[in-house]
Scaffold this active site. Structure first.
Site, PDB file in Angstrom:
ATOM      1  N   ALA A  63       0.733  -1.381   0.222  1.00  0.00           N
ATOM      2  CA  ALA A  63      -0.244  -0.003   0.343  1.00  0.00           C
ATOM      3  C   ALA A  63       0.638   0.986   0.269  1.00  0.00           C
ATOM      4  O   ALA A  63       2.391   1.358   0.511  1.00  0.00           O
ATOM      5  CB  ALA A  63      -0.465   0.222   1.348  1.00  0.00           C
ATOM      6  N   GLY A 102       0.973  -4.883   1.505  1.00  0.00           N
ATOM      7  CA  GLY A 102      -0.706  -4.308   0.806  1.00  0.00           C
ATOM      8  C   GLY A 102      -0.678  -4.872  -1.041  1.00  0.00           C
ATOM      9  O   GLY A 102      -1.334  -5.948  -1.368  1.00  0.00           O
ATOM     10  N   GLU A 105      -0.687  -8.602  -0.299  1.00  0.00           N
ATOM     11  CA  GLU A 105      -2.388  -9.124  -0.535  1.00  0.00           C
ATOM     12  C   GLU A 105      -3.404  -8.525  -1.078  1.00  0.00           C
ATOM     13  O   GLU A 105      -4.287  -9.865  -1.561  1.00  0.00           O
ATOM     14  CB  GLU A 105      -2.453  -8.085   0.726  1.00  0.00           C
ATOM     15  CG  GLU A 105      -2.330  -8.179   2.419  1.00  0.00           C
ATOM     16  CD  GLU A 105      -2.507  -7.282   3.090  1.00  0.00           C
ATOM     17  OE1 GLU A 105      -1.808  -5.998   3.118  1.00  0.00           O
ATOM     18  OE2 GLU A 105      -2.639  -7.203   3.851  1.00  0.00           O
ATOM     19  N   GLU A 125       4.498  -5.231   6.907  1.00  0.00           N
ATOM     20  CA  GLU A 125       4.625  -4.375   7.592  1.00  0.00           C
ATOM     21  C   GLU A 125       4.901  -3.890   9.293  1.00  0.00           C
ATOM     22  O   GLU A 125       4.779  -2.991   9.824  1.00  0.00           O
ATOM     23  CB  GLU A 125       2.950  -4.753   7.947  1.00  0.00           C
ATOM     24  CG  GLU A 125       2.312  -4.182   6.892  1.00  0.00           C
ATOM     25  CD  GLU A 125       2.481  -5.400   5.853  1.00  0.00           C
ATOM     26  OE1 GLU A 125       2.980  -6.682   5.774  1.00  0.00           O
ATOM     27  OE2 GLU A 125       1.180  -5.459   4.985  1.00  0.00           O
TER      28      GLU A 125
END
Ligand code: 3H9
Length: 706
Positions: A63, A102, A105, A125
């Protein structure tokens, strides 16, 4: 945004390619574009499978961290994933390189995954103080099992594509052309009638037993000190045994909590500070756009002692050819033994395989004469810490190397300016201050002088990038940034506390509980008390400054108690062990030194130990900043978190000062000034910032106008 995600139709395959430089972060714009192309593909009856990939060399670094302080905006991450996972056509991820956070993910929300054999997949993360918040704690356990997921998320370390295939994260690994393999994978799905296979429909095949959680926590105990994100990860993974919507809701709440934590703010601060310090600052004379540093393929290191050999290993590890020169043949022989044993130990610890270690060792060649280094792209001198000797070496190098080549000195105590001016080209000389062990320590201080050219600085930044080190520019002043703060503040205070009545184990434990990797006395024993003594003598003499030390370490040096290397230092190390055992002889020595100085010993609590050591660090840090030795407060944070073991999750000393509040810091510094004397004089910068209710962070932000 045009081009950030592209869409092509290739036979029955809808080819979606993410192209969001520099690292394909899944930003709000990428999410919007993904939703658009998926909708378009679903409306197209010719498209039977959707292939999500990238030509950027990596899949995605996750992300977009720069968007974390804003509301996410629609479509949110999970909306994109739900759309993919519930799509009536099969969605396949083809991972060419890194898939992190992300990014992974997103791939896990695809129905199938394949990757190039060199790809790496991870959930980093935790290093940002957050838990995976886009289904990672729910989908990863469904694919690889709860235990493996927990380990992967807690370690934050990526795994190889081959490992990922074995543990069930990948369906296939491509040896050669990933695109071709992915297209034929898609064809096979259609041929065999294999359609969507949502990860969220799976169940987790194992659970986490209490004993397993305890053993995992024990394994990660070092990283856990004072941190909370790990506990949130466990809670989220435990929720993966619930039905998917419930698990996802729990993950979302925990992810929000982690994102708002101080720990996350601090870790994200360090993440961006490291990237910023590794580039020229606006105030520095380097213009990164204009300066195009030449390629570096071959490096020469002068001086084959421990430091020179470590620097040689660091470059060999980074894939460069290294010429190691020493005018003493015996030193070259010892260095070769050191290099061999360092690599042998890396192999036995499983850090590197034998063939790779052999290749790296072959990259380091001995150069018995100085003339042999003439065609090196860069030379670093790491000879004995002696002004005349170093001047001599530098001026010889200056006469044999073409004038555009960088010459760096690894001095830690001498004036780089004076050394540079011993050459005919002071502009091409600067300091590259490596830390022991040079091959492993993450920090590299780049010491610029008033004469350093923009090209030299530019090459130095490039060197740091090649070595994957955190680079920070320091002015050429007493101890540069890190050692100045250590000698003038932190270590001095730790010694005084010992004289006043604290025990060594108490001081070390208090600072280790605060989060330091090692307490000051253990650090001193590790680095060598003689090294500290020598550095202090050089530095304080050079500056004609009174030495504010209390002599414990220097007395230990005189007594031959040099630290771990002699088995005796502040502590006793029995039979070559690294375990620090308190020694009554040193306790008696400290009591005597205290009595000689008329110091009345008393009970000291841990809070006072931590407060005095950390505040003295902050106070000297503010002086370093105001004197312009460090350009930004965040540079100091990088120095201390990457080179001196300051806990990253507290963001570094200057960030930590901001979280305490500068008025509060000032009040306590004044308190110690009144109680303990001149070296607690409050830094004028702290006084000004506190009076203006400002912070170091604000000072950094307005730095350009200074
Ligand atoms: C996440 O995914 C959360 C989800 O679970 C939940 C979401 C709801 N975003 O390091 P470099 C920038 S959290 C934005 O010098 P390298 C970086 O700041 C994320 N920007 O290159 C720099 O910018 P600049 C989990 C990012 O080749 C530039 O890219 N992922 C991001 O040495 C180059 O970076 C991670 O924690 C990002 N995600 O190393 C991975 N990543 O040029 C974090 C990088 O302006 N990233 N930038 O200074 C890395 O570990 C390294 O950057 C990487 C490349 C290994 C990818």
């Amino acid at each position: 945004m045009a081009g950030i995600v592209t869409f092509d139709e290739l036979g029955g395959v809808g080819l979606v390619s993410i192209d969001n430089p520099p690292v394909n972060a899944i930003s709000h714009s990428v999410r919007r574009a993904l939703v658009d192309v998926i909708a378009r593909a679903e409306e197209n009856p010719r498209i039977k499978t959707l292939l999500i990939t990238s030509d950027a060399g990596l899949f995605s670094a996750g992300a977009d961290i720069t968007e974390f302080d804003r509301p996410p905006g629609e479509p949110r991450f999970e909306q994109v994933q739900t759309m993919m996972e519930s799509s009536p056509i099969a969605v396949v991820a083809a991972i060419p390189g890194l898939a992190l956070g992300g990014g992974l993910e997103l791939a896990m929300a695809c129905h199938y995954r394949l990757a190039h054999k060199n790809a790496k997949l991870g959930m980093p993360e935790i290093t940002l103080g957050i838990i995976p918040g886009a289904g990672g704690t729910q989908r990863l356990p469904r694919l690889v099992g709860a235990r493996a997921a927990l380990n992967m998320i807690l370690s934050g370390t990526p795994i190889s594509a081959l490992e990922a295939k074995v543990n069930g994260l990948l369906d296939e690994v491509a040896e050669g052309d990933l695109r071709a393999a992915a297209l034929s994978f898609c064809e096979r799905l259609v041929r065999e009638g294999l359609g969507p296979r949502p990860t969220c429909h799976r169940t987790v095949r194992d659970g986490l037993e209490e004993s397993e959680i305890a053993s995992v926590l024990l394994r990660h105990a070092r990283a856990l000190k004072g941190r909370t994100t790990q506990l949130l990860v466990i809670e989220a993974i435990e929720a993966s045994r619930l039905p998917f919507p419930q698990g996802i809701a729990i993950e979302a709440a925990l992810a929000r909590k982690s994102l708002l934590s101080r720990e996350s703010l601090a870790l994200r601060h360090v993440f961006f500070a490291e990237r910023e310090s590794g580039k020229p600052s606006p105030a520095s004379p380097v213009d990164a756009q204009r300066a195009q540093p030449p390629a570096i393929g071959r490096v020469a290191v002068i001086g084959a002692g421990t430091m020179g050999s470590g620097i040689a290993i660091a470059f060999a590890d980074a894939g460069l050819e290294v010429l190691l020169h020493d005018n003493d043949p015996a030193s070259l022989v010892r260095s070769r033994e050191f290099v061999n044993s360092t690599y042998a130990s890396s192999v036995s610890r499983g850090r590197v395989i034998r063939s790779v270690a052999d290749e790296r060792m072959r990259r380091i060649r001995s150069a018995p004469t100085l003339g042999e280094v003439a065609d090196a792209d860069l030379v670093i001198e790491a000879v004995f810490e002696d002004m005349e000797l170093k001047k001599n070496v530098l001026s010889q190098l200056d006469s044999i190397l073409p004038p555009e080549r960088l010459i760096a000195t690894n001095t830690s105590t001498l004036s780089v300016t004076e050394l540079a001016r011993a050459t005919a080209h002071p502009g091409r000389v600067l300091g590259l201050h490596f830390f022991v062990p040079a091959q492993a320590s993450r920090l590299l201080e780049i010491v610029r002088t008033v004469d350093s050219s923009r090209e030299s600085l530019s090459i130095a930044f490039r060197v740091a990038k090649l070595l994957k080190k955190a680079a920070v520019v320091s002015g050429d002043a007493f101890g540069f940034i890190g050692n100045r703060m250590m000698l003038d503040g932190y270590f001095r205070e730790a010694e005084l506390l010992l004289l006043e009545g604290a025990s060594m184990t108490q001081v070390d434990a208090a600072l280790e509980n605060f989060g330091f990797a090692m307490g000051p006395q253990r650090v001193s024993d590790l680095g060598g008390n003689d090294v500290g003594t020598k550095a202090r003598v050089q530095l304080f003499r050079r500056e004609s400054r009174p030495d504010p030390y209390f002599a414990i370490a220097d007395r230990l040096t005189e007594m031959g108690r040099l630290g771990q290397k002699t088995g005796l230092g502040f502590y006793r190390y029995e039979n070559g062990s690294r375990e620090a055992v308190p020694d009554p002889e040193v306790i008696r020595l400290i009591e005597k030194l205290a009595a000689d100085r008329g110091i009345r010993r008393r009970e000291i609590n841990d809070q006072e130990i931590v407060e005095r050591c950390i505040l003295s660090l902050i106070n000297v840090g503010a002086m370093v900043l105001e004197e312009g030795v460090a350009a930004r407060a965040r540079d100091i944070d990088v120095v201390w978190t990457s080179g001196y073991g300051f806990p990253r999750h507290l963001g570094g000393p200057m960030f930590y000062a901001d979280t305490l509040g500068l008025p509060q810091v000032l009040e306590r510094v004044r308190h110690y000034y009144e109680k303990l004397g001149y070296y607690w004089r409050p830094a004028p910068l702290i006084e000004r910032l506190a009076a203006a209710d400002s912070s170091f962070e604000q000072w950094d932000r307005t730095g350009a106008s200074r």
